[in-house]
Motif scaffolding. Structure first.
Motif, PDB file in Angstrom:
ATOM      1  N   LEU A  15       0.923  -1.110   0.027  1.00 39.40           N
ATOM      2  CA  LEU A  15      -0.022   0.064  -0.049  1.00 39.40           C
ATOM      3  C   LEU A  15       1.002   1.260   0.139  1.00 39.40           C
ATOM      4  N   THR A  16       2.069   1.311   0.633  1.00 35.37           N
ATOM      5  CA  THR A  16       2.713   2.543   0.897  1.00 35.37           C
ATOM      6  C   THR A  16       3.468   2.650  -0.450  1.00 35.37           C
ATOM      7  N   TYR A  17       3.733   1.544  -1.066  1.00 36.30           N
ATOM      8  CA  TYR A  17       4.503   1.721  -2.547  1.00 36.30           C
ATOM      9  C   TYR A  17       3.575   2.310  -3.510  1.00 36.30           C
ATOM     10  N   GLY A  18       2.354   1.814  -3.544  1.00 36.38           N
ATOM     11  CA  GLY A  18       1.382   1.854  -4.387  1.00 36.38           C
ATOM     12  C   GLY A  18       0.826   3.395  -4.222  1.00 36.38           C
ATOM     13  N   LEU A  19       0.838   3.853  -3.031  1.00 36.16           N
ATOM     14  CA  LEU A  19       0.332   5.182  -2.732  1.00 36.16           C
ATOM     15  C   LEU A  19       1.340   6.294  -3.418  1.00 36.16           C
ATOM     16  N   LYS A  20       2.821   6.085  -3.054  1.00 31.72           N
ATOM     17  CA  LYS A  20       3.722   6.934  -3.280  1.00 31.72           C
ATOM     18  C   LYS A  20       3.701   6.777  -4.709  1.00 31.72           C
ATOM     19  N   GLU A  21       3.399   5.512  -5.547  1.00 31.63           N
ATOM     20  CA  GLU A  21       3.643   5.689  -7.040  1.00 31.63           C
ATOM     21  C   GLU A  21       2.451   6.718  -7.575  1.00 31.63           C
ATOM     22  N   ALA A  22       1.140   6.547  -6.913  1.00 30.33           N
ATOM     23  CA  ALA A  22      -0.165   7.136  -7.442  1.00 30.33           C
ATOM     24  C   ALA A  22       0.141   8.738  -7.090  1.00 30.33           C
ATOM     25  N   ARG A  23       0.510   8.876  -5.905  1.00 26.01           N
ATOM     26  CA  ARG A  23       0.670  10.384  -5.510  1.00 26.01           C
ATOM     27  C   ARG A  23       1.879  11.105  -5.890  1.00 26.01           C
ATOM     28  N   GLY A  24       2.938  10.472  -6.123  1.00 23.68           N
ATOM     29  CA  GLY A  24       3.971  11.058  -6.435  1.00 23.68           C
ATOM     30  C   GLY A  24       4.832  11.343  -5.138  1.00 23.68           C
ATOM     31  N   ALA A  25       4.577  11.205  -4.108  1.00 24.34           N
ATOM     32  CA  ALA A  25       5.199  11.397  -2.852  1.00 24.34           C
ATOM     33  C   ALA A  25       4.970  10.426  -1.963  1.00 24.34           C
ATOM     34  N   HIS A  26       6.009  10.177  -0.694  1.00 27.80           N
ATOM     35  CA  HIS A  26       6.095   9.383   0.207  1.00 27.80           C
ATOM     36  C   HIS A  26       5.980  10.364   1.528  1.00 27.80           C
ATOM     37  N   ASP A  27       4.808  10.541   2.158  1.00 23.50           N
ATOM     38  CA  ASP A  27       4.583  11.299   3.230  1.00 23.50           C
ATOM     39  C   ASP A  27       3.791  10.465   4.311  1.00 23.50           C
ATOM     40  N   TRP A  28       3.555  11.161   5.504  1.00 26.14           N
ATOM     41  CA  TRP A  28       2.608  10.839   6.456  1.00 26.14           C
ATOM     42  C   TRP A  28       1.343  10.153   6.019  1.00 26.14           C
ATOM     43  N   LYS A  29       0.897  11.113   5.119  1.00 33.51           N
ATOM     44  CA  LYS A  29      -0.532  10.725   4.615  1.00 33.51           C
ATOM     45  C   LYS A  29      -0.726   9.102   4.113  1.00 33.51           C
ATOM     46  N   ASN A  30       0.416   8.711   3.186  1.00 34.62           N
ATOM     47  CA  ASN A  30       0.284   7.478   2.739  1.00 34.62           C
ATOM     48  C   ASN A  30       0.566   6.485   3.912  1.00 34.62           C
ATOM     49  N   SER A  31       1.215   6.645   4.554  1.00 36.46           N
ATOM     50  CA  SER A  31       1.541   6.037   5.968  1.00 36.46           C
ATOM     51  C   SER A  31       0.336   5.883   6.694  1.00 36.46           C
ATOM     52  N   ALA A  32      -0.359   6.683   6.884  1.00 33.69           N
ATOM     53  CA  ALA A  32      -1.712   6.877   7.748  1.00 33.69           C
ATOM     54  C   ALA A  32      -2.686   5.947   7.105  1.00 33.69           C
ATOM     55  N   VAL A  33      -2.745   6.190   5.699  1.00 38.33           N
ATOM     56  CA  VAL A  33      -3.962   5.413   5.007  1.00 38.33           C
ATOM     57  C   VAL A  33      -3.408   3.978   4.902  1.00 38.33           C
ATOM     58  N   ALA A  34      -2.202   3.579   4.499  1.00 33.89           N
ATOM     59  CA  ALA A  34      -1.657   2.304   4.634  1.00 33.89           C
ATOM     60  C   ALA A  34      -1.916   1.626   6.068  1.00 33.89           C
ATOM     61  N   GLY A  35      -1.605   2.389   7.231  1.00 29.41           N
ATOM     62  CA  GLY A  35      -1.749   1.699   8.503  1.00 29.41           C
ATOM     63  C   GLY A  35      -3.064   1.494   8.823  1.00 29.41           C
ATOM     64  N   ALA A  36      -4.044   2.319   8.502  1.00 23.07           N
ATOM     65  CA  ALA A  36      -5.275   2.338   8.888  1.00 23.07           C
ATOM     66  C   ALA A  36      -6.026   1.014   8.074  1.00 23.07           C
ATOM     67  N   ILE A  37      -5.482   0.809   6.902  1.00 25.25           N
ATOM     68  CA  ILE A  37      -5.920  -0.377   5.935  1.00 25.25           C
ATOM     69  C   ILE A  37      -5.327  -1.449   6.493  1.00 25.25           C
ATOM     70  N   THR A  38      -4.149  -1.696   6.940  1.00 27.77           N
ATOM     71  CA  THR A  38      -3.716  -2.747   7.464  1.00 27.77           C
ATOM     72  C   THR A  38      -4.200  -3.334   8.862  1.00 27.77           C
ATOM     73  N   GLY A  39      -4.258  -2.201   9.496  1.00 31.70           N
ATOM     74  CA  GLY A  39      -4.975  -2.385  11.045  1.00 31.70           C
ATOM     75  C   GLY A  39      -6.347  -3.100  10.915  1.00 31.70           C
ATOM     76  N   ALA A  40      -7.060  -2.536  10.093  1.00 29.67           N
ATOM     77  CA  ALA A  40      -8.514  -2.971   9.855  1.00 29.67           C
ATOM     78  C   ALA A  40      -8.442  -4.392   9.119  1.00 29.67           C
ATOM     79  N   THR A  41      -7.654  -4.633   8.319  1.00 28.81           N
ATOM     80  CA  THR A  41      -7.307  -5.992   7.846  1.00 28.81           C
ATOM     81  C   THR A  41      -7.048  -7.110   8.817  1.00 28.81           C
ATOM     82  N   LEU A  42      -6.062  -6.733   9.613  1.00 27.11           N
ATOM     83  CA  LEU A  42      -5.765  -7.507  10.887  1.00 27.11           C
ATOM     84  C   LEU A  42      -6.675  -8.002  11.648  1.00 27.11           C
ATOM     85  N   ALA A  43      -7.537  -6.812  12.032  1.00 28.45           N
ATOM     86  CA  ALA A  43      -8.811  -7.006  12.802  1.00 28.45           C
ATOM     87  C   ALA A  43      -9.712  -8.127  12.480  1.00 28.45           C
ATOM     88  N   LEU A  44      -9.838  -8.090  11.014  1.00 30.82           N
ATOM     89  CA  LEU A  44     -10.696  -8.971  10.473  1.00 30.82           C
ATOM     90  C   LEU A  44     -10.184 -10.461  10.474  1.00 30.82           C
TER      91      LEU A  44
END
Length: 184
Positions: free
Chosen positions: A124-153
């Motif tokens: 997710l962080t790699y894909g978001l970096k490629e899609a947005r053209g930047a690697h910042d805290w926003k990518n990390s937040a989105v990837a972390g949220a999706i990963t956390g929710a997936t782990l809970a499932l």
């Protein structure tokens, strides 16, 4: 092949290989995204397996010392208060086949969860970096949220509240890690 290259290949040690492990990677699947996901999965799955086996070794050692006989509590003289320990269900620190079978099953489950979390987050962080053209805290937040929710499932008793809490925790931890990168 010249003599210096041949000599260099023959004198490479295990330490050299381990030092280059992070630089070269262990897989080449033809695309950086696939390489990153697979390598993250394998590395984290290994860590998850070590963690699961270490935890069971701890419980086996505690049981051998007689502290499990007091209801699973760590002695108050060690911690200052009674605490309940959690072990794998079905594992009792025995050397029976049932106990070994439960250890292998639970270690595999933990390895899979750790690997999936790392592979998903890394992808997710790699894909978001490629899609947005930047690697910042926003990518990390989105990837972390999706990963956390997936782990809970992946847990047996995941409620809506638990999934949301895991998503928020995943976003917070990955954002903090991103913001702290380079400080130390």
């Amino acid at each position: 092949m010249n003599m210096s290259t041949s000599s260099n290949l023959e004198t490479r040690s295990l330490l050299d290989e381990l030092c280059n492990f992070d630089k070269e990677g262990i897989l080449d699947l033809g695309h950086p995204l696939l390489n990153r996901i697979a390598e993250s999965f394998l590395k984290a799955a290994g860590v998850g397996a070590v963690q699961a086996v270490s935890r069971e070794a701890y419980f086996t050692a505690i049981e051998g010392c007689g502290t499990i006989n007091n209801g699973g509590a760590v002695p108050p003289e060690v911690t200052g208060a009674k605490k309940k320990t959690q072990s794998f269900s079905g594992l009792k620190g025995e050397t029976s086949c049932k106990s070994l079978e439960a250890l292998v099953k639970n270690t595999g489950k933990e390895s899979l969860q750790w690997g999936l979390a790392a592979g998903l987050y890394s992808g997710l962080t790699y894909g978001l970096k490629e899609a947005r053209g930047a690697h910042d805290w926003k990518n990390s937040a989105v990837a972390g949220a999706i990963t956390g929710a997936t782990l809970a499932l992946t847990l047996e008793d995941s409620s809506h509240e638990h999934i949301v809490q895991c998503a928020i925790t995943g976003a917070a931890i990955s954002t903090a890690a991103n913001l702290l990168t380079g400080i130390f």
